[in-house]
Design a protein around this motif. Structure first.
Motif, PDB file in Angstrom:
ATOM      1  N   PRO A   1       0.830  -1.209   0.000  1.00 39.62           N
ATOM      2  CA  PRO A   1       0.000   0.000   0.000  1.00 39.62           C
ATOM      3  C   PRO A   1       0.864   1.258   0.000  1.00 39.62           C
ATOM      4  O   PRO A   1       1.991   1.265   0.516  1.00 39.62           O
ATOM      5  N   PRO A   2       0.374   2.333  -0.565  1.00 35.41           N
ATOM      6  CA  PRO A   2       1.130   3.588  -0.554  1.00 35.41           C
ATOM      7  C   PRO A   2       1.069   4.247   0.816  1.00 35.41           C
ATOM      8  O   PRO A   2       0.238   3.898   1.656  1.00 35.41           O
ATOM      9  N   ARG A   3       1.975   5.200   1.015  1.00 36.52           N
ATOM     10  CA  ARG A   3       1.889   6.041   2.213  1.00 36.52           C
ATOM     11  C   ARG A   3       0.836   7.112   1.958  1.00 36.52           C
ATOM     12  O   ARG A   3       0.816   7.741   0.901  1.00 36.52           O
ATOM     13  N   ARG A   4      -0.036   7.328   2.921  1.00 36.24           N
ATOM     14  CA  ARG A   4      -1.142   8.272   2.703  1.00 36.24           C
ATOM     15  C   ARG A   4      -0.980   9.512   3.587  1.00 36.24           C
ATOM     16  O   ARG A   4      -0.602   9.430   4.749  1.00 36.24           O
ATOM     17  N   GLU A   5      -1.256  10.641   2.943  1.00 35.16           N
ATOM     18  CA  GLU A   5      -1.336  11.924   3.654  1.00 35.16           C
ATOM     19  C   GLU A   5      -2.679  12.542   3.280  1.00 35.16           C
ATOM     20  O   GLU A   5      -2.830  13.103   2.184  1.00 35.16           O
ATOM     21  N   GLY A   6      -3.659  12.388   4.149  1.00 30.26           N
ATOM     22  CA  GLY A   6      -5.002  12.830   3.817  1.00 30.26           C
ATOM     23  C   GLY A   6      -5.550  11.995   2.675  1.00 30.26           C
ATOM     24  O   GLY A   6      -5.596  10.772   2.733  1.00 30.26           O
ATOM     25  N   ARG A   7      -5.914  12.665   1.600  1.00 32.58           N
ATOM     26  CA  ARG A   7      -6.473  11.970   0.441  1.00 32.58           C
ATOM     27  C   ARG A   7      -5.405  11.656  -0.605  1.00 32.58           C
ATOM     28  O   ARG A   7      -5.726  11.118  -1.664  1.00 32.58           O
ATOM     29  N   ILE A   8      -4.147  11.996  -0.308  1.00 37.44           N
ATOM     30  CA  ILE A   8      -3.062  11.787  -1.279  1.00 37.44           C
ATOM     31  C   ILE A   8      -2.334  10.487  -0.957  1.00 37.44           C
ATOM     32  O   ILE A   8      -1.972  10.226   0.200  1.00 37.44           O
ATOM     33  N   ALA A   9      -2.129   9.661  -1.976  1.00 35.03           N
ATOM     34  CA  ALA A   9      -1.380   8.406  -1.831  1.00 35.03           C
ATOM     35  C   ALA A   9      -0.005   8.584  -2.457  1.00 35.03           C
ATOM     36  O   ALA A   9       0.108   8.948  -3.638  1.00 35.03           O
ATOM     37  N   TRP A  10       1.045   8.330  -1.676  1.00 38.53           N
ATOM     38  CA  TRP A  10       2.412   8.520  -2.149  1.00 38.53           C
ATOM     39  C   TRP A  10       3.076   7.162  -2.381  1.00 38.53           C
ATOM     40  O   TRP A  10       3.149   6.322  -1.504  1.00 38.53           O
ATOM     41  N   TYR A  11       3.584   6.968  -3.598  1.00 36.07           N
ATOM     42  CA  TYR A  11       4.378   5.795  -3.930  1.00 36.07           C
ATOM     43  C   TYR A  11       5.845   6.215  -4.010  1.00 36.07           C
ATOM     44  O   TYR A  11       6.149   7.372  -4.315  1.00 36.07           O
ATOM     45  N   ASP A  12       6.756   5.255  -3.757  1.00 35.35           N
ATOM     46  CA  ASP A  12       8.171   5.609  -3.731  1.00 35.35           C
ATOM     47  C   ASP A  12       8.994   4.661  -4.606  1.00 35.35           C
ATOM     48  O   ASP A  12       8.450   3.869  -5.379  1.00 35.35           O
TER      49      ASP A  12
END
Length: 222
Positions: A26-37
């Motif tokens: 799963p991505p890292r989430r900040e609010g409604r934003i999903a961050w992939y690395d």
């Protein structure tokens, strides 16, 4: 997800499908934003590379779960203990290329359990270049990787017993003052290797002579 798909060169729907199948974390989430690395990108490239080599998505998922359950490289290498072996860093695709068609979850689990392989982030580390090359050569000669690994386990049992023997003999008869604080008795490795090389060579001679004597005269030697 759109940016990740663009970097990986695949459709967004494929990334979403892999995510639903658990092939990427799963991505890292900040609010409604999903961050992939970079880890997600490396996993997508690994999936693409293994698919090109004939692995199925189910097989890749099984390999990933097995890989993630392995010990890390620091644990396997004993946090910097003495060794003459050279570790080799491999991507999953490179490992598959070394053992074409033989990298299965069962074989991967056996290699991880033996400590031949360890993990370091998205990379696999083989603890010994020599063992890697010999194992790959045996597989190319037609010996199944499962047999190579089971034989390696049996060899290790004998090697551990021989190491105990050599260390105990040299420690018992070495000069304590000359040895000092050295982590191992002096000349341990070259002496042990010389004895075992000679004994193994002679054991092979005896084995082949017995086999030759038992073979019918008309049967050619292998």
């Amino acid at each position: 997800m759109e940016e990740l798909a663009e970097e990986a060169g695949i459709p967004v729907r494929t990334v979403r499908f892999y995510r639903e199948r658990g092939l990427i974390s799963p991505p890292r989430r900040e609010g409604r934003i999903a961050w992939y690395d970079d880890h997600h990108l490396a996993r997508l490239r690994t999936i693409a590379g293994l698919l090109e080599r004939g692995h199925t998505l189910t097989g890749i998922a099984d390999l990933a779960r097995t890989f993630e359950s392995g010990r890390d490289v620091a644990e396997v290498l004993g946090l910097g203990g003495p060794t003459e072996e050279t570790p080799v860093r491999l991507t999953p695709e490179q490992l598959a290329d070394h053992f074409e068609g033989e990298v299965t979850p069962e074989n991967l689990a056996a290699a991880l359990d033996l400590g031949y392989l360890a993990t370091d982030g998205d990379e696999i580390v083989h603890i010994s270049r020599r063992l890697l090359e010999v194992s790959a050569e045996l597989v190319r000669e037609g010996v199944p990787l499962a047999t190579v690994l089971s034989t390696g386990r049996r060899v290790r049992e004998h090697a551990d017993a021989l190491a105990d023997l050599f260390v105990s003999v040299l420690e018992a008869h070495s000069d304590e003052d000359a040895r000092g604080d050295a982590p191992e008795p002096p000349q341990l490795r070259p002496l042990a290797r010389a004895v075992m090389d000679a004994e193994l060579s002679m054991a092979l001679d005896r084995r082949l002579r017995r086999e030759g004597a038992a073979r019918p005269p008309h049967e050619p030697a292998p």
